[in-house]
Design a protein around this motif. Structure first.
Motif: not given
Length: 323
Positions: A1-7, A22-28, A43-50, A70-73
């Motif tokens: 995934f790229t781009g923002s995560l707008d829900l 989890w681990d969807c690190s391409g977001f920004n 662990s919903t957004f865990r390691s979403c480092s972007g 949920v927001f770890e790392n």
């Protein structure tokens, strides 16, 4: 995934399940949640480092629970952390390793939040300013603020009368604190390594109101070098043992050391290298004291006199070496 995560347009979405992103690190860009969200599971957004931008959940009035990890790392967040106003529960390690936060961590408005669980803010090292806890807090969990080196100001938790226990490693390595450390009056237990390495204190360690304290576990205040003034534990009449290395290398103390009259044992290295003490060490009234273990007072070079109880049965190796 790229781009923002707008829900934000998902108005009927009230719950996001465990590990959903989890681990969807391409977001920004900034994370925006559904407006009617009530729960975010573990662990919903865990390691979403972007994910970047501020982390402001103050508008989500129906969100009462944030699950573990949920927001770890998610280290890309910046700015101040603001939680939902009606939050009742934050799961273990929920914000662990979110090092991008800046500003203070002010939790004083969250009246329904009663517990800071294990590692919730562990290694969130970007915080600055004074730490303020929820007014009705009852428990500070294991390693809850471990490694949060950016805090400044005093750590005065004496007003939080519902806290009865500070778990092990709770403030381990929080070296930015200054001023006094004041603990809650109803506290019964301080866990091992709870304040290990908190070297920035510049005031006293005030335990005079902690009359219900029964246990200080090993290494609890080890390497807390900034303390000043005497160390008076005489009011802690339920404290019967000083565990191993509890005050080792707390070299900022000055003045007398006073222990509870009901003390039965002083553990290995308990006061090792606490070189700032002055005056006499008079333990003659501690008639239940049987054992002073090895290295207990090694390098406590400031004492002028030592008096031991008549009934003592054991003095360990190097117990008073270099005094």
């Amino acid at each position: 995934f790229t781009g923002s995560l707008d829900l934000s347009a998902c108005t009927k979405l009230t719950k996001i399940g465990s590990g959903a992103f989890w681990d969807c690190s391409g977001f920004n860009g900034e994370l925006k949640l559904p407006p009617n969200i009530t729960e975010i599971e573990s662990s919903t957004f865990r390691s979403c480092s972007g994910l970047t931008g501020s982390f402001d959940l103050s508008a989500y009035t129906q969100l009462t629970k944030i699950g573990g990890n949920v927001f770890e790392n998610c280290s890309g967040f910046s700015g101040e952390l603001k939680l939902p106003p009606n939050i009742t529960e934050i799961g273990e390690e929920a914000f662990f390793g979110c090092t991008g936060f800046t500003g203070s961590l002010d939790l004083s408005a969250y009246t329904q939040l009663t517990k800071i669980g294990s590692n919730v803010f562990g290694y969130c090292s970007g915080f600055s300013g004074e730490l303020k806890l929820p007014p009705n807090i009852t428990e500070i969990g294991y390693a809850a603020f471990s490694g949060c080196t950016g805090f400044t100001g005093s750590l005065d938790v004496s007003a939080y009368t519902k806290i009865t226990k500070i778990e092990g490693f709770a403030f381990n390595g929080c070296s930015g604190f200054t001023g006094e450390l004041k603990l809650p009056p109803n506290i019964t237990e301080i866990g091992s390594y709870a304040f290990y390495g908190c070297r920035g204190f510049t005031g006293s360690l005030d335990l005079s109101a902690c009359t219900k304290l029964t246990k200080i576990e090993s290494d609890a205040f080890r390497y807390c070098k900034g303390f000043m003034g005497s160390l008076d534990l005489s009011a802690c009449t339920k404290l019967t043992k000083i565990e191993n290395n509890v005050f080792e290398n707390c070299s900022g103390f000055s003045g007398e050391l006073k222990l509870p009259l009901n003390i039965t044992e002083i553990g290995e290295g308990a006061f090792r290298s606490c070189s700032g003490f002055t005056g006499s060490l008079d333990l003659s009234a501690c008639t239940k004291l049987m054992k002073i273990k090895s290295n207990a007072f090694w390098d406590c070079s400031g004492f002028t006199e030592i008096k031991l109880p008549a009934n003592i049965t054991e003095i360990g190796t190097y117990a008073f070496s270099d005094c």
